[in-house]
Scaffold this motif. Structure first.
Motif, PDB file in Angstrom:
ATOM      1  N   VAL A 130      40.436  31.830  40.905  1.00 50.31           N
ATOM      2  CA  VAL A 130      39.052  31.395  41.165  1.00 50.31           C
ATOM      3  C   VAL A 130      38.203  32.571  41.622  1.00 50.31           C
ATOM      4  O   VAL A 130      37.078  32.781  41.135  1.00 50.31           O
ATOM      5  CB  VAL A 130      39.033  30.277  42.229  1.00 50.31           C
ATOM      6  N   CYS A 131      38.725  33.358  42.553  1.00 51.65           N
ATOM      7  CA  CYS A 131      37.967  34.486  43.104  1.00 51.65           C
ATOM      8  C   CYS A 131      37.754  35.570  42.054  1.00 51.65           C
ATOM      9  O   CYS A 131      36.657  36.142  41.949  1.00 51.65           O
ATOM     10  CB  CYS A 131      38.684  35.049  44.323  1.00 51.65           C
ATOM     11  N   ASN A 132      38.795  35.865  41.275  1.00 55.67           N
ATOM     12  CA  ASN A 132      38.662  36.887  40.242  1.00 55.67           C
ATOM     13  C   ASN A 132      37.606  36.505  39.218  1.00 55.67           C
ATOM     14  O   ASN A 132      36.838  37.356  38.743  1.00 55.67           O
ATOM     15  CB  ASN A 132      40.007  37.107  39.537  1.00 55.67           C
ATOM     16  N   ARG A 133      37.557  35.234  38.882  1.00 53.66           N
ATOM     17  CA  ARG A 133      36.585  34.765  37.897  1.00 53.66           C
ATOM     18  C   ARG A 133      35.158  35.006  38.361  1.00 53.66           C
ATOM     19  O   ARG A 133      34.253  35.255  37.550  1.00 53.66           O
ATOM     20  CB  ARG A 133      36.812  33.277  37.621  1.00 53.66           C
ATOM     21  N   ARG A 134      34.953  34.923  39.677  1.00 55.78           N
ATOM     22  CA  ARG A 134      33.597  35.083  40.227  1.00 55.78           C
ATOM     23  C   ARG A 134      33.352  36.470  40.821  1.00 55.78           C
ATOM     24  O   ARG A 134      32.296  36.719  41.397  1.00 55.78           O
ATOM     25  CB  ARG A 134      33.363  34.009  41.302  1.00 55.78           C
ATOM     26  N   GLY A 135      34.335  37.372  40.718  1.00 56.41           N
ATOM     27  CA  GLY A 135      34.162  38.729  41.228  1.00 56.41           C
ATOM     28  C   GLY A 135      34.114  38.804  42.737  1.00 56.41           C
ATOM     29  O   GLY A 135      33.462  39.688  43.314  1.00 56.41           O
ATOM     30  N   VAL A 136      34.810  37.858  43.390  1.00 56.10           N
ATOM     31  CA  VAL A 136      34.829  37.795  44.855  1.00 56.10           C
ATOM     32  C   VAL A 136      36.191  38.275  45.370  1.00 56.10           C
ATOM     33  O   VAL A 136      37.225  37.806  44.887  1.00 56.10           O
ATOM     34  CB  VAL A 136      34.574  36.346  45.333  1.00 56.10           C
ATOM     35  N   PRO A 137      36.237  39.192  46.324  1.00 55.80           N
ATOM     36  CA  PRO A 137      37.518  39.664  46.847  1.00 55.80           C
ATOM     37  C   PRO A 137      38.317  38.536  47.508  1.00 55.80           C
ATOM     38  O   PRO A 137      37.750  37.730  48.252  1.00 55.80           O
ATOM     39  CB  PRO A 137      37.130  40.715  47.893  1.00 55.80           C
ATOM     40  N   TYR A 138      39.612  38.498  47.222  1.00 57.79           N
ATOM     41  CA  TYR A 138      40.520  37.527  47.842  1.00 57.79           C
ATOM     42  C   TYR A 138      41.560  38.290  48.635  1.00 57.79           C
ATOM     43  O   TYR A 138      42.280  39.123  48.087  1.00 57.79           O
ATOM     44  CB  TYR A 138      41.181  36.672  46.769  1.00 57.79           C
ATOM     45  N   THR A 139      41.624  38.020  49.935  1.00 57.47           N
ATOM     46  CA  THR A 139      42.577  38.682  50.820  1.00 57.47           C
ATOM     47  C   THR A 139      43.550  37.637  51.354  1.00 57.47           C
ATOM     48  O   THR A 139      43.242  36.912  52.307  1.00 57.47           O
ATOM     49  CB  THR A 139      41.847  39.377  51.988  1.00 57.47           C
ATOM     50  N   PRO A 140      44.725  37.521  50.726  1.00 58.03           N
ATOM     51  CA  PRO A 140      45.701  36.515  51.142  1.00 58.03           C
ATOM     52  C   PRO A 140      46.609  37.011  52.256  1.00 58.03           C
ATOM     53  O   PRO A 140      46.868  38.210  52.380  1.00 58.03           O
ATOM     54  CB  PRO A 140      46.506  36.293  49.856  1.00 58.03           C
ATOM     55  N   GLY A 141      47.089  36.077  53.061  1.00 58.48           N
ATOM     56  CA  GLY A 141      48.052  36.411  54.101  1.00 58.48           C
ATOM     57  C   GLY A 141      49.431  36.623  53.492  1.00 58.48           C
ATOM     58  O   GLY A 141      49.906  35.798  52.712  1.00 58.48           O
ATOM     59  N   CYS A 142      50.070  37.738  53.847  1.00 59.47           N
ATOM     60  CA  CYS A 142      51.385  38.075  53.311  1.00 59.47           C
ATOM     61  C   CYS A 142      52.314  38.475  54.457  1.00 59.47           C
ATOM     62  O   CYS A 142      51.902  39.190  55.370  1.00 59.47           O
ATOM     63  CB  CYS A 142      51.281  39.225  52.316  1.00 59.47           C
ATOM     64  N   GLY A 143      53.564  37.995  54.379  1.00 60.60           N
ATOM     65  CA  GLY A 143      54.514  38.300  55.440  1.00 60.60           C
ATOM     66  C   GLY A 143      55.722  39.077  54.973  1.00 60.60           C
ATOM     67  O   GLY A 143      56.615  39.371  55.768  1.00 60.60           O
ATOM     68  N   THR A 144      55.755  39.421  53.668  1.00 64.86           N
ATOM     69  CA  THR A 144      56.858  40.208  53.123  1.00 64.86           C
ATOM     70  C   THR A 144      56.314  41.226  52.132  1.00 64.86           C
ATOM     71  O   THR A 144      55.191  41.095  51.630  1.00 64.86           O
ATOM     72  CB  THR A 144      57.886  39.323  52.383  1.00 64.86           C
ATOM     73  N   VAL A 145      57.122  42.230  51.847  1.00 63.79           N
ATOM     74  CA  VAL A 145      56.741  43.239  50.863  1.00 63.79           C
ATOM     75  C   VAL A 145      56.560  42.598  49.493  1.00 63.79           C
ATOM     76  O   VAL A 145      55.625  42.937  48.752  1.00 63.79           O
ATOM     77  CB  VAL A 145      57.819  44.349  50.806  1.00 63.79           C
ATOM     78  N   THR A 146      57.413  41.657  49.148  1.00 60.93           N
ATOM     79  CA  THR A 146      57.312  40.979  47.861  1.00 60.93           C
ATOM     80  C   THR A 146      56.002  40.205  47.741  1.00 60.93           C
ATOM     81  O   THR A 146      55.354  40.216  46.683  1.00 60.93           O
ATOM     82  CB  THR A 146      58.505  40.019  47.663  1.00 60.93           C
ATOM     83  N   GLU A 147      55.592  39.526  48.803  1.00 59.50           N
ATOM     84  CA  GLU A 147      54.327  38.782  48.765  1.00 59.50           C
ATOM     85  C   GLU A 147      53.151  39.726  48.558  1.00 59.50           C
ATOM     86  O   GLU A 147      52.225  39.410  47.799  1.00 59.50           O
ATOM     87  CB  GLU A 147      54.150  37.988  50.052  1.00 59.50           C
ATOM     88  N   VAL A 148      53.177  40.864  49.225  1.00 60.42           N
ATOM     89  CA  VAL A 148      52.110  41.846  49.027  1.00 60.42           C
ATOM     90  C   VAL A 148      52.096  42.309  47.575  1.00 60.42           C
ATOM     91  O   VAL A 148      51.044  42.382  46.937  1.00 60.42           O
ATOM     92  CB  VAL A 148      52.278  43.049  49.973  1.00 60.42           C
ATOM     93  N   GLY A 149      53.269  42.606  47.027  1.00 57.77           N
ATOM     94  CA  GLY A 149      53.357  43.037  45.639  1.00 57.77           C
ATOM     95  C   GLY A 149      52.854  41.985  44.668  1.00 57.77           C
ATOM     96  O   GLY A 149      52.120  42.294  43.717  1.00 57.77           O
ATOM     97  N   ASN A 150      53.215  40.731  44.892  1.00 58.31           N
ATOM     98  CA  ASN A 150      52.753  39.642  44.024  1.00 58.31           C
ATOM     99  C   ASN A 150      51.239  39.468  44.110  1.00 58.31           C
ATOM    100  O   ASN A 150      50.571  39.208  43.103  1.00 58.31           O
ATOM    101  CB  ASN A 150      53.450  38.335  44.401  1.00 58.31           C
ATOM    102  N   ALA A 151      50.700  39.599  45.317  1.00 57.43           N
ATOM    103  CA  ALA A 151      49.254  39.470  45.496  1.00 57.43           C
ATOM    104  C   ALA A 151      48.524  40.606  44.786  1.00 57.43           C
ATOM    105  O   ALA A 151      47.483  40.402  44.147  1.00 57.43           O
ATOM    106  CB  ALA A 151      48.906  39.451  46.983  1.00 57.43           C
ATOM    107  N   GLN A 152      49.078  41.806  44.870  1.00 60.52           N
ATOM    108  CA  GLN A 152      48.458  42.937  44.192  1.00 60.52           C
ATOM    109  C   GLN A 152      48.452  42.730  42.682  1.00 60.52           C
ATOM    110  O   GLN A 152      47.469  43.028  42.000  1.00 60.52           O
ATOM    111  CB  GLN A 152      49.195  44.227  44.556  1.00 60.52           C
ATOM    112  N   GLU A 153      49.537  42.187  42.143  1.00 63.21           N
ATOM    113  CA  GLU A 153      49.606  41.908  40.706  1.00 63.21           C
ATOM    114  C   GLU A 153      48.559  40.879  40.288  1.00 63.21           C
ATOM    115  O   GLU A 153      48.077  40.890  39.155  1.00 63.21           O
ATOM    116  CB  GLU A 153      50.996  41.403  40.328  1.00 63.21           C
TER     117      GLU A 153
END
Length: 222
Positions: free
Chosen positions: A108-131
């Motif tokens: 949703v955020c990407n479609r509207r060009g709005v930054p999305y900053t999700p909460g991540c508690g592991t390295v894998t979650e950060v990597g998935n969010a970056q992807e």
């Protein structure tokens, strides 16, 4: 529609890397807090989706900021689903923050060009969010994970931009630990807004705390 695009929002946070995190059910109080932070040098403010009709308060805050704090990017926090993200984006959110990572929110955020900053508690979650296109990820809860988590993650993933929220304090010791570990910015809530100060309308206290925190961060980053 957001008043500032993704690049502008990230640049604002880079230049003043402390994002206040606040909620209040009274729009006038919320607006006063936003102005106090703005006067203290803050340029990105996270209003959290914590109460009934929060989107109505948020809409008033966005309109107020546009008139009285023209360089302030107002975003929404505590977003866990795409419908809520869409609702707040429709009300002018310049960025969206959540306690967890939800790929549907990223879409949703990407479609509207709005930054999305999700909460991540592991390295894998950060990597998935970056992807999924998240340029800035939130380390949460910060007081549980600690600066060592940030330092450990940044070693193999030095391109990461991390915002830590939870347990961040407006003190030299605390802020130094986080920024030396490698965070891009910090989100600060209750330590910046003591309930008694808000109840008393002591906006100068908040302004001074923001100035003090940003000065510490500036000195650390030299």
């Amino acid at each position: 529609m957001a008043r500032f695009d993704k690049i502008s929002v990230l640049n604002k946070i880079a230049q003043a890397p402390m994002v206040p995190v606040f909620y209040h059910s009274d729009a006038a109080t919320a607006c006063s807090v936003v102005k106090a932070c703005y006067d203290g040098g803050v340029r990105a403010f996270e209003f959290t989706n914590r109460g009934d009709f929060a989107h109505e308060v948020f809409a008033q805050v966005v309109k107020y900021a546009a008139a009285e704090c023209p360089d302030m990017a107002v975003g929404v926090g505590s977003v866990v689903d795409p419908a809520t993200a869409s609702l707040f984006i429709q009300n002018g959110a310049c960025f969206v923050v959540g306690p967890m990572f939800n790929p549907a929110v990223a879409a949703v955020c990407n479609r509207r060009g709005v930054p999305y900053t999700p909460g991540c508690g592991t390295v894998t979650e950060v990597g998935n969010a970056q992807e999924a296109g998240c340029d800035l990820c939130k380390v949460f809860p910060g007081d549980v994970l600690g600066p060592k988590f940030v330092k450990g993650l940044m070693a193999p993933m030095p391109w990461s931009r991390l915002m830590v929220t939870g347990g961040v304090e407006p003190t030299e010791e605390n802020l130094t630990a986080w920024f030396r570990a490698g965070v891009f910015c910090v989100g600060m809530g209750s330590k910046l807004f003591p309930k008694d100060r808000v109840a008393a309308g002591d906006w100068q206290y908040i302004t001074e705390k923001c100035e003090y925190s940003l000065k510490i961060i500036s000195d650390i980053r030299k």
